[in-house]
Design a protein around this motif. Structure first.
Motif, PDB file in Angstrom:
ATOM      1  N   LEU A   9      41.180  35.470  44.378  1.00 47.45           N
ATOM      2  CA  LEU A   9      40.290  36.103  43.415  1.00 47.45           C
ATOM      3  C   LEU A   9      41.011  37.295  42.806  1.00 47.45           C
ATOM      4  CD1 LEU A   9      37.223  36.273  42.385  1.00 47.45           C
ATOM      5  CD2 LEU A   9      36.941  38.003  44.185  1.00 47.45           C
ATOM      6  N   VAL A  10      40.955  37.406  41.479  1.00 49.45           N
ATOM      7  CA  VAL A  10      41.562  38.566  40.802  1.00 49.45           C
ATOM      8  C   VAL A  10      40.599  39.740  40.919  1.00 49.45           C
ATOM      9  CG1 VAL A  10      42.443  39.493  38.635  1.00 49.45           C
ATOM     10  CG2 VAL A  10      42.781  37.067  39.175  1.00 49.45           C
ATOM     11  N   ILE A  11      41.018  40.799  41.631  1.00 48.16           N
ATOM     12  CA  ILE A  11      40.136  41.948  41.815  1.00 48.16           C
ATOM     13  C   ILE A  11      40.599  43.174  41.021  1.00 48.16           C
ATOM     14  CG2 ILE A  11      39.307  41.174  44.051  1.00 48.16           C
ATOM     15  CD1 ILE A  11      41.150  43.265  45.360  1.00 48.16           C
ATOM     16  N   ARG A  12      41.788  43.080  40.401  1.00 45.08           N
ATOM     17  CA  ARG A  12      42.240  44.160  39.515  1.00 45.08           C
ATOM     18  C   ARG A  12      43.275  43.586  38.566  1.00 45.08           C
ATOM     19  NH1 ARG A  12      44.661  49.857  41.686  1.00 45.08           N
ATOM     20  NH2 ARG A  12      42.484  50.122  42.340  1.00 45.08           N
ATOM     21  N   GLU A  13      43.264  44.065  37.318  1.00 45.21           N
ATOM     22  CA  GLU A  13      44.275  43.666  36.350  1.00 45.21           C
ATOM     23  C   GLU A  13      44.654  44.866  35.492  1.00 45.21           C
ATOM     24  OE1 GLU A  13      43.176  41.084  33.168  1.00 45.21           O
ATOM     25  OE2 GLU A  13      41.154  41.914  32.974  1.00 45.21           O
ATOM     26  N   ASP A  20      52.908  40.917  29.803  1.00 43.90           N
ATOM     27  CA  ASP A  20      52.587  40.522  31.170  1.00 43.90           C
ATOM     28  C   ASP A  20      51.373  41.273  31.703  1.00 43.90           C
ATOM     29  OD1 ASP A  20      54.979  39.160  30.821  1.00 43.90           O
ATOM     30  OD2 ASP A  20      56.157  40.666  31.912  1.00 43.90           O
ATOM     31  N   LYS A  21      50.937  40.844  32.873  1.00 51.75           N
ATOM     32  CA  LYS A  21      49.862  41.528  33.582  1.00 51.75           C
ATOM     33  C   LYS A  21      50.297  41.812  35.016  1.00 51.75           C
ATOM     34  CE  LYS A  21      45.586  39.742  31.459  1.00 51.75           C
ATOM     35  NZ  LYS A  21      44.349  39.000  31.777  1.00 51.75           N
ATOM     36  N   LEU A  22      49.832  42.937  35.526  1.00 52.81           N
ATOM     37  CA  LEU A  22      49.983  43.238  36.941  1.00 52.81           C
ATOM     38  C   LEU A  22      48.618  43.037  37.589  1.00 52.81           C
ATOM     39  CD1 LEU A  22      51.742  44.219  39.282  1.00 52.81           C
ATOM     40  CD2 LEU A  22      51.135  46.566  38.641  1.00 52.81           C
ATOM     41  N   LEU A  23      48.545  42.124  38.547  1.00 55.83           N
ATOM     42  CA  LEU A  23      47.279  41.750  39.169  1.00 55.83           C
ATOM     43  C   LEU A  23      47.238  42.169  40.637  1.00 55.83           C
ATOM     44  CD1 LEU A  23      46.993  38.031  37.964  1.00 55.83           C
ATOM     45  CD2 LEU A  23      46.152  40.073  36.784  1.00 55.83           C
ATOM     46  N   THR A  24      46.040  42.439  41.096  1.00 56.20           N
ATOM     47  CA  THR A  24      45.791  42.507  42.527  1.00 56.20           C
ATOM     48  C   THR A  24      44.953  41.293  42.879  1.00 56.20           C
ATOM     49  OG1 THR A  24      45.857  44.927  42.559  1.00 56.20           O
ATOM     50  CG2 THR A  24      44.847  43.838  44.442  1.00 56.20           C
ATOM     51  N   LEU A  25      45.485  40.465  43.760  1.00 57.99           N
ATOM     52  CA  LEU A  25      44.818  39.242  44.182  1.00 57.99           C
ATOM     53  C   LEU A  25      44.287  39.405  45.603  1.00 57.99           C
ATOM     54  CD1 LEU A  25      47.501  36.595  43.064  1.00 57.99           C
ATOM     55  CD2 LEU A  25      45.487  37.353  41.770  1.00 57.99           C
ATOM     56  N   PHE A  26      43.079  38.934  45.834  1.00 65.25           N
ATOM     57  CA  PHE A  26      42.554  38.852  47.195  1.00 65.25           C
ATOM     58  C   PHE A  26      42.633  37.388  47.585  1.00 65.25           C
ATOM     59  CE2 PHE A  26      39.466  39.075  50.656  1.00 65.25           C
ATOM     60  CZ  PHE A  26      39.824  40.284  51.249  1.00 65.25           C
ATOM     61  N   LEU A  53      40.027  39.392  35.084  1.00 65.47           N
ATOM     62  CA  LEU A  53      39.326  40.009  36.199  1.00 65.47           C
ATOM     63  C   LEU A  53      38.161  39.126  36.645  1.00 65.47           C
ATOM     64  CD1 LEU A  53      39.141  42.602  37.948  1.00 65.47           C
ATOM     65  CD2 LEU A  53      37.546  43.501  36.229  1.00 65.47           C
ATOM     66  N   PHE A  54      38.034  38.968  37.967  1.00 65.56           N
ATOM     67  CA  PHE A  54      36.988  38.184  38.640  1.00 65.56           C
ATOM     68  C   PHE A  54      37.254  36.682  38.652  1.00 65.56           C
ATOM     69  CE2 PHE A  54      34.075  41.601  36.661  1.00 65.56           C
ATOM     70  CZ  PHE A  54      34.400  42.509  37.644  1.00 65.56           C
ATOM     71  N   THR A  55      38.326  36.197  38.022  1.00 66.53           N
ATOM     72  CA  THR A  55      38.568  34.758  38.068  1.00 66.53           C
ATOM     73  C   THR A  55      39.039  34.345  39.460  1.00 66.53           C
ATOM     74  OG1 THR A  55      40.801  35.082  37.169  1.00 66.53           O
ATOM     75  CG2 THR A  55      39.068  34.450  35.624  1.00 66.53           C
ATOM     76  N   TYR A  56      38.677  33.130  39.807  1.00 67.90           N
ATOM     77  CA  TYR A  56      39.010  32.558  41.113  1.00 67.90           C
ATOM     78  C   TYR A  56      39.788  31.279  40.860  1.00 67.90           C
ATOM     79  CZ  TYR A  56      38.144  30.492  45.767  1.00 67.90           C
ATOM     80  OH  TYR A  56      38.285  29.928  47.015  1.00 67.90           O
TER      81      TYR A  56
END
Length: 251
Positions: A9-13, A20-26, A53-56
């Motif tokens: 789950l994307v919890i931060r972008e 590009d994007k920097l993501l935090t994934l859970f 954000l919020f995509t799974y």
């Protein structure tokens, strides 16, 4: 480098370099991860839709020195209807912020990931009897999993199970009327009972049960105060959520 595949789950972008994007994934298997999605900000980028954000989704990435590099991803659920409601988006942001705050990188919990995706689904599909009840349910389950869950079955000072009528942020749980001290939060015994239910009952049950709106909000505010004390800082998204919901109630 070996590739890794996991649901996440994307919890931060945030934007990174030009496109590009920097993501935090859970993630389901490898806990919280920081990853770069190359080209995800391009209009026709192949990773654009699955890195919101919020995509799974199912993510494949290569582990790097500082960040993982996402090579492929397949969308499972976008929770798109969430984005049409600013109040729900802010409540979802609060949930994501708490996940980010309570878990270090490479730490995670598959059951908590499952819980959050279920909550997001109920919110996006307008299935919850009370959206805030799911949020306080999440607060309580998260703190319990972290070993910080408040004591809600007996007084944290004397052990008495009767006449519970307050909550101690400092001592972490319910207090009886005889043990109330200055600084404790006076609350109804019915709220303590319902908080215990929100902590222990399945999310689906909480979702489809009618709750008293006033007690739900009291529980949500109380748990945010408790969580603030545990983290040592306030959560920005919850403060914004309270402002938005107050504005909505005045309209």
């Amino acid at each position: 480098m070996a590739s890794v595949k996991t649901k996440a789950l994307v919890i931060r972008e945030s934007p990174y370099q030009d496109n590009d994007k920097l993501l935090t994934l859970f993630t389901e298997k490898y806990g919280k991860q920081r990853a770069i999605a190359r080209g995800a900000r391009r209009r026709k980028g192949t990773l654009r839709s699955v890195t919101q954000l919020f995509t799974y989704g199912d993510f494949m990435y290569f582990e790097g020195k500082n960040f993982a590099n996402i090579s492929d991803a397949t969308l499972i659920e976008s929770f798109y209807p969430l984005r049409g409601d600013i109040v729900k988006v802010t409540l979802a942001s609060y949930v994501a912020e708490l996940l980010d705050a309570f878990y270090d990188f490479y730490q995670g919990d598959p059951e908590m990931l499952k819980a959050v995706t279920h909550i997001f689904y109920y919110w996006s599909e307008h299935q919850a009897e009370n959206d805030e009840a799911l949020a306080v349910c999440f607060q309580l389950k998260l703190t319990r999993i972290q070993g910080l869950g408040p004591e809600l079955t007996h007084c944290v000072r004397c052990g008495k199970r009767e006449a519970l009528s307050g909550f101690s942020i400092q001592d972490g749980g319910a207090v009886c009327k005889d043990c109330l001290k200055p600084g404790d939060v006076p609350i109804e015994g019915a709220l303590i009972t319902e908080m215990h239910r929100w902590m222990c009952e399945p999310i689906k049950t909480v979702c489809h049960t009618k709750w008293d709106d006033r007690r739900v909000r009291q529980g949500l505010d109380l748990m945010d105060r408790y969580i603030t004390a545990q983290l040592g800082r306030r959560t920005k998204s919850y403060q914004f959520y309270k402002e938005l919901s107050a504005q909505s109630s005045r309209q």
